[in-house]
Write an enzyme that holds these catalytic residues in place. Structure first.
Site, mmCIF file in Angstrom:
data_model
loop_
_atom_site.group_PDB
_atom_site.id
_atom_site.type_symbol
_atom_site.label_atom_id
_atom_site.label_comp_id
_atom_site.label_asym_id
_atom_site.label_seq_id
_atom_site.Cartn_x
_atom_site.Cartn_y
_atom_site.Cartn_z
ATOM 1 N N ASP A 184 0.858 -1.176 0.000
ATOM 2 C CA ASP A 184 0.000 0.000 0.000
ATOM 3 C C ASP A 184 0.897 1.229 0.000
ATOM 4 O OD1 ASP A 184 -2.670 1.432 0.495
ATOM 5 O OD2 ASP A 184 -1.453 2.124 2.197
ATOM 6 N N GLU A 268 -1.676 -1.279 -5.797
ATOM 7 C CA GLU A 268 -2.907 -0.610 -6.189
ATOM 8 C C GLU A 268 -2.688 0.152 -7.493
ATOM 9 O OE1 GLU A 268 -5.212 0.573 -2.115
ATOM 10 O OE2 GLU A 268 -3.369 1.660 -2.570
ATOM 11 N N ASP A 364 -2.963 1.391 6.919
ATOM 12 C CA ASP A 364 -2.119 1.076 5.763
ATOM 13 C C ASP A 364 -1.794 -0.409 5.705
ATOM 14 O OD1 ASP A 364 -2.106 3.735 5.029
ATOM 15 O OD2 ASP A 364 -0.285 4.194 6.158
#
Length: 409
Positions: A184, A268, A364
């Site tokens: 992340d 992501e 996170d």
């Protein structure tokens, strides 16, 4: 497996070579801009856009014209390559990968490229390279150049000249090492791994922001194009180059460490351009919290997320590993224990507390776990031939794969 790799070194040219390289870069920029002006004029007149071959015919006329006879002083191949760059810029524009091509400005990305390896002679023993109409150029050799030379690009950055040697070589397909990891990306933490480890952000721009502000303020007070203005501009350029080099070094070290120790990395699919878009708005509809959004935009761009993803992509490929990108929706709002997805789960920037089962963790870290599970789900769908992987909020802890991976110390 064929590996394409570039080796970049700083050049040590003499005064005559510096003068010629400036001329060649200026001529390449002139040809690009003239070709772009020609294409715009043809578009306004309703004519068809010229292809690369048609532009090269125009270049021959420009070199033989009485208006621009000085174009003959440069080797023709670098000038043709600038037209190829223009053609590629239009292709990216029509494919909606980039904006419409714009005119090049002097002093920004000054470079030219030699595409023919037959005209290039590399002498690694004496740390020099021979280029047409430049002769032997010495360079600061920091490592061996591996493979066969394909092309060479000469560029200027911050008043210094560099050479990038593109090579190709055959290598054995490596066996990837390590397990899978989800990452992340953020501002408070640059990268949080699904095993709980994280990398602190470097914030190279933030560290030098005050010094850069003073240098730019000093530049604004100088008479344009005066000697003092040129000195002040050089100071600004040196600071900007330093900021970029520090960030680039950090990203290369982080991406190299991760790629060397993991067979699968899941990220992501962040749309950095949209995330860093200005909130200023217009006169009719002014934006809200413009100053806070501006600071957030600087922090986002200071991290270099896209460069990190690009480096991970090719470094993992070199190691025989894989990079998977997944949609970022609900990754930080989905509980990894019960699978409940809600905006209320993320109580703050760093704290996650599930309203369904009471699970508490760093937000996170939770996002990194969900990213990894979404990556496994996407791979499973590709193997089974499903249309799309499940949404982040549908992953359950009893059906998700284990999250066992580690970053090398």
């Amino acid at each position: 497996m064929q590996r394409l790799q570039a080796f970049k070194f700083e050049l040590m040219p003499n005064g005559e070579q510096v003068r010629k390289m400036r001329q060649f870069a200026g001529m390449a920029r002139f040809v690009f801009n003239r070709g772009l002006a020609l294409q715009k004029a043809r578009y306004e007149a309703g004519d068809k856009k010229l292809g690369y071959a048609g532009l090269c015919k125009q270049l021959t006329g420009w070199r033989n014209s009485d208006d621009t006879p000085w174009l003959k002083e440069a080797p023709v191949h670098p000038l043709q390559q600038s037209l190829k760059d223009l053609e590629r810029a239009y292709a990216n524009f029509f494919a909606k990968r980039a904006d419409v091509p714009r005119f090049k400005k002097k002093g920004r990305h000054d470079s030219f490229r030699y595409p023919d390896p037959k005209q290039i002679r590399l002498d690694q023993g004496n740390r020099r390279i021979h280029l047409p109409k430049l002769g032997w150029l010495r360079f600061r050799k920091s490592r061996e150049v591996l493979g066969t030379v394909k092309n060479v690009t000469v560029s200027q950055t911050g008043g210094r000249w560099f050479i990038s040697i593109q090579t190709a070589r055959e290598v054995e397909v490596p066996v990837p090492q390590g397990g899978a990891v989800g990452i992340d990306l953020g501002v408070t933490r640059f990268a949080t791994l699904s095993d709980g480890r994280y990398l602190e952000p470097l914030d190279s721009f933030k560290r030098h922001q005050e010094a850069l502000r003073k240098a730019q303020q000093s530049l604004s007070r100088k008479s344009k194009f005066s000697n003092n203005w040129k000195k002040a501009k050089a100071r600004v350029q040196r600071l900007q180059v330093r900021i970029a080099n520090i960030r680039r070094d950090f990203l290369h070290k982080a991406s190299a460490t991760i790629s060397q120790n993991h067979a699968l990395v899941v990220l992501e699919d962040l749309q950095v351009r949209n995330m860093s878009r200005s909130a200023k708005g217009s006169i009719e509809q002014p934006g809200q919290n413009v100053r806070a959004k501006s600071g957030l935009n600087r922090s986002i761009l200071d991290q270099g997320w896209y460069a990190f993803r690009r480096q991970l992509d090719y470094k993992l490929a070199w190691k025989g590993a894989h990079l998977v990108v997944v949609p970022p929706r609900n990754t930080s709002r989905t509980c990894p224990e019960c699978g409940h997805a809600a905006a209320e789960n993320r109580r703050s920037q760093s704290r996650f507390a599930c309203v369904e089962c009471g699970f508490v963790a760093n937000a996170d870290h939770v996002a990194a776990i969900n990213v990894l599970r979404a990556g496994h789900a996407r791979l499973a769908c590709e193997v089974s031939g499903a249309a799309r992987p499940p949404a982040a909020g549908t992953h359950r802890s009893d059906s998700a794969p284990a999250v066992g991976c580690a970053l090398a110390p």
